[in-house]
Design a protein around this motif. Sequence first.
Motif, PDB file in Angstrom:
ATOM      1  N   PHE A 145       0.845  -1.194   0.000  1.00 22.79           N
ATOM      2  CA  PHE A 145       0.000   0.000   0.000  1.00 22.79           C
ATOM      3  C   PHE A 145       0.879   1.242   0.000  1.00 22.79           C
ATOM      4  CE2 PHE A 145       0.702  -0.734   4.507  1.00 22.79           C
ATOM      5  CZ  PHE A 145       0.624   0.497   5.148  1.00 22.79           C
ATOM      6  N   LEU A 146       0.242   2.402  -0.128  1.00 23.77           N
ATOM      7  CA  LEU A 146       0.971   3.666  -0.290  1.00 23.77           C
ATOM      8  C   LEU A 146       0.583   4.659   0.795  1.00 23.77           C
ATOM      9  CD1 LEU A 146       0.247   3.663  -4.072  1.00 23.77           C
ATOM     10  CD2 LEU A 146       2.546   3.405  -3.111  1.00 23.77           C
ATOM     11  N   ILE A 147       1.557   5.470   1.207  1.00 27.02           N
ATOM     12  CA  ILE A 147       1.284   6.504   2.214  1.00 27.02           C
ATOM     13  C   ILE A 147       1.776   7.851   1.693  1.00 27.02           C
ATOM     14  CG2 ILE A 147       1.593   7.249   4.612  1.00 27.02           C
ATOM     15  CD1 ILE A 147       2.418   4.448   5.391  1.00 27.02           C
ATOM     16  N   ALA A 148       0.871   8.838   1.703  1.00 32.59           N
ATOM     17  CA  ALA A 148       1.279  10.224   1.485  1.00 32.59           C
ATOM     18  C   ALA A 148       1.428  10.787   2.888  1.00 32.59           C
ATOM     19  CB  ALA A 148       0.201  10.976   0.708  1.00 32.59           C
ATOM     20  N   GLN A 162      -4.209  11.933  -5.095  1.00 35.12           N
ATOM     21  CA  GLN A 162      -4.748  11.757  -6.456  1.00 35.12           C
ATOM     22  C   GLN A 162      -3.776  10.974  -7.338  1.00 35.12           C
ATOM     23  OE1 GLN A 162      -5.586  15.798  -7.639  1.00 35.12           O
ATOM     24  NE2 GLN A 162      -7.354  15.960  -6.285  1.00 35.12           N
ATOM     25  N   VAL A 163      -2.486  11.263  -7.196  1.00 36.21           N
ATOM     26  CA  VAL A 163      -1.479  10.548  -7.989  1.00 36.21           C
ATOM     27  C   VAL A 163      -1.380   9.090  -7.526  1.00 36.21           C
ATOM     28  CG1 VAL A 163       0.991  10.392  -8.540  1.00 36.21           C
ATOM     29  CG2 VAL A 163      -0.140  12.631  -8.509  1.00 36.21           C
ATOM     30  N   LEU A 164      -1.285   8.872  -6.209  1.00 34.86           N
ATOM     31  CA  LEU A 164      -1.123   7.513  -5.674  1.00 34.86           C
ATOM     32  C   LEU A 164      -2.329   6.633  -6.006  1.00 34.86           C
ATOM     33  CD1 LEU A 164       0.471   8.236  -2.149  1.00 34.86           C
ATOM     34  CD2 LEU A 164       1.642   7.726  -4.296  1.00 34.86           C
ATOM     35  N   LYS A 165      -3.516   7.229  -6.043  1.00 32.89           N
ATOM     36  CA  LYS A 165      -4.761   6.490  -6.341  1.00 32.89           C
ATOM     37  C   LYS A 165      -4.724   5.822  -7.712  1.00 32.89           C
ATOM     38  CE  LYS A 165      -8.212   5.951  -4.651  1.00 32.89           C
ATOM     39  NZ  LYS A 165      -8.522   4.781  -3.791  1.00 32.89           N
ATOM     40  N   THR A 166      -3.996   6.426  -8.649  1.00 30.69           N
ATOM     41  CA  THR A 166      -3.977   5.891 -10.019  1.00 30.69           C
ATOM     42  C   THR A 166      -3.390   4.480 -10.076  1.00 30.69           C
ATOM     43  OG1 THR A 166      -1.808   6.867 -10.507  1.00 30.69           O
ATOM     44  CG2 THR A 166      -3.750   8.216 -11.038  1.00 30.69           C
ATOM     45  N   SER A 167      -2.676   4.069  -9.013  1.00 31.09           N
ATOM     46  CA  SER A 167      -2.050   2.741  -8.981  1.00 31.09           C
ATOM     47  C   SER A 167      -3.057   1.640  -8.676  1.00 31.09           C
ATOM     48  CB  SER A 167      -0.969   2.710  -7.904  1.00 31.09           C
ATOM     49  OG  SER A 167      -1.599   2.824  -6.614  1.00 31.09           O
ATOM     50  N   GLY A 168      -4.212   2.026  -8.130  1.00 33.24           N
ATOM     51  CA  GLY A 168      -5.191   1.026  -7.709  1.00 33.24           C
ATOM     52  C   GLY A 168      -4.869   0.390  -6.356  1.00 33.24           C
ATOM     53  N   LYS A 169      -3.759   0.799  -5.745  1.00 33.61           N
ATOM     54  CA  LYS A 169      -3.391   0.260  -4.421  1.00 33.61           C
ATOM     55  C   LYS A 169      -4.058   1.080  -3.314  1.00 33.61           C
ATOM     56  CE  LYS A 169       1.132  -1.513  -5.867  1.00 33.61           C
ATOM     57  NZ  LYS A 169       0.912  -2.943  -5.614  1.00 33.61           N
ATOM     58  N   PRO A 170      -4.228   0.498  -2.105  1.00 33.35           N
ATOM     59  CA  PRO A 170      -4.782   1.279  -0.992  1.00 33.35           C
ATOM     60  C   PRO A 170      -3.895   2.489  -0.677  1.00 33.35           C
ATOM     61  CG  PRO A 170      -4.699  -1.056  -0.428  1.00 33.35           C
ATOM     62  CD  PRO A 170      -3.942  -0.898  -1.714  1.00 33.35           C
ATOM     63  N   VAL A 171      -4.530   3.608  -0.328  1.00 34.72           N
ATOM     64  CA  VAL A 171      -3.781   4.841  -0.049  1.00 34.72           C
ATOM     65  C   VAL A 171      -4.117   5.381   1.336  1.00 34.72           C
ATOM     66  CG1 VAL A 171      -3.413   7.253  -0.755  1.00 34.72           C
ATOM     67  CG2 VAL A 171      -3.649   5.465  -2.498  1.00 34.72           C
ATOM     68  N   ALA A 172      -3.061   5.660   2.105  1.00 36.57           N
ATOM     69  CA  ALA A 172      -3.193   6.330   3.407  1.00 36.57           C
ATOM     70  C   ALA A 172      -2.648   7.742   3.250  1.00 36.57           C
ATOM     71  CB  ALA A 172      -2.398   5.571   4.462  1.00 36.57           C
ATOM     72  N   ALA A 173      -3.245   8.696   3.964  1.00 35.78           N
ATOM     73  CA  ALA A 173      -2.750  10.077   3.906  1.00 35.78           C
ATOM     74  C   ALA A 173      -2.587  10.616   5.314  1.00 35.78           C
ATOM     75  CB  ALA A 173      -3.726  10.952   3.121  1.00 35.78           C
ATOM     76  N   SER A 174      -1.394  11.137   5.583  1.00 32.28           N
ATOM     77  CA  SER A 174      -1.056  11.554   6.935  1.00 32.28           C
ATOM     78  C   SER A 174      -0.430  12.945   6.909  1.00 32.28           C
ATOM     79  CB  SER A 174      -0.068  10.515   7.487  1.00 32.28           C
ATOM     80  OG  SER A 174       0.278  10.809   8.784  1.00 32.28           O
ATOM     81  N   LEU A 175      -1.060  13.890   7.599  1.00 27.75           N
ATOM     82  CA  LEU A 175      -0.562  15.272   7.629  1.00 27.75           C
ATOM     83  C   LEU A 175       0.284  15.500   8.882  1.00 27.75           C
ATOM     84  CD1 LEU A 175      -3.945  17.049   6.761  1.00 27.75           C
ATOM     85  CD2 LEU A 175      -2.089  16.523   5.177  1.00 27.75           C
TER      86      LEU A 175
END
Length: 398
Positions: A145-148, A162-175
């Motif tokens: 999976f991917l983490i921003a 938005q960029v990471l989503k194009t991979s079709g993999k799960p995306v986590a976002a952490s500020l």
Amino acid sequence: KAPGILERLNAGEIVIGDGGFVFALEKRGYVKAGPWTPEATVTHPEAVRQLHREFLRAGANVMQAFTFYASDDKLENRGQALKITGAQINEAACDLAREVAKEGDALVAGGVAQTPSYLSCKSETEVKAIFKKQLDVFVKKNVDFLIAEYFEHVEEAGWAVQVLKTSGKPVAASLCIGPEGDMHGVSPAECAIRLVKAGAQIVGVNCHFDPLTCVKTVKMMKEGVEKAGLKAHYMVQPLAYHTPDCNCQGFIDLPEFPFALEPRILTRWDMHQYAREAYNAGIHYIGGCCGYEPYHIRAVSEELAPERGFLPAASEKHGLWGAGLEMHTKPWVRARSRREYWENIRPASGRPKCPSLSTPESWGVTKGHSDLLQHKEATSTQEMKHVLEKQKKVKSSA
């Protein structure tokens, strides 16, 4: 195939993240403070591999590839002249994380972080191209999976998602924000809503603030998401430093950052409290960022062992709540082998002339300010003169 991050979270499992590689490897002599870039994946893979192993042994079941700040614009910023590309660093990082993840029940995450290009007001297209370049490596290496992560501005984090989503993999976002919101004043609730709408399935915060402040911020995010009628999982990966005196910019505004933070380190017992508070808040992805060492993650794992159903391997060498001290030769130390003692300890710093709190250096500059424009050339004498004058001015007005 082992269950992925979303399967685990959907099943109500607790996912334990690892700690902050940048700070941990800087202390060990493999990362340079200032640029904070992860070329050690290529130059000293054994050091990176060993740290992954220690976090795995401590109970982490995510091996985050050591790709923090490995974007080409960051690798070339302010006179950093590495002969290694972002792609080489990121490929090596993914290989190391996967190698160690296979030794246990761990997933591999690939991460992108905020960019100098965004701070310098480059366009959305230019910033997204930087993320895409990093994503290509993660897709090639088939991370789980991917983490921003580590974004001060929700706008840039949204672009990353938005960029990471194009991979079709799960995306986590952490500020890297606190209760006051991002550096443009967007509230935690609104930030979370925007990230979920951008496509993140897991949202939360990392770095910049201590554990209880981060838990409080994620609670605000969760309330916002639920109020908006949206769904998400939640993550928290805070500092291992106490930061009650921080403003909205977090610990990088503290005068002690980054070389004199040690007196603020959380004990393993503080970590028990953090893990419990995070879990009680409905956060099921619980890890750490800067300052975290494997023993901190072991404490998180030990606190949540009843829920997880097992203790980490590293607990072989740790009696719960200090029980191992029963084997100590000195009777007064044996008397400390119990929970009640350690839960009520009030650690002294041993520094009689030091204050317990600092005054943050509030320069108040963020994206769009000339002081934050980045460039490839080394920082000039003229620039240094300017920042020192500014520092003097800020200190005298504080």
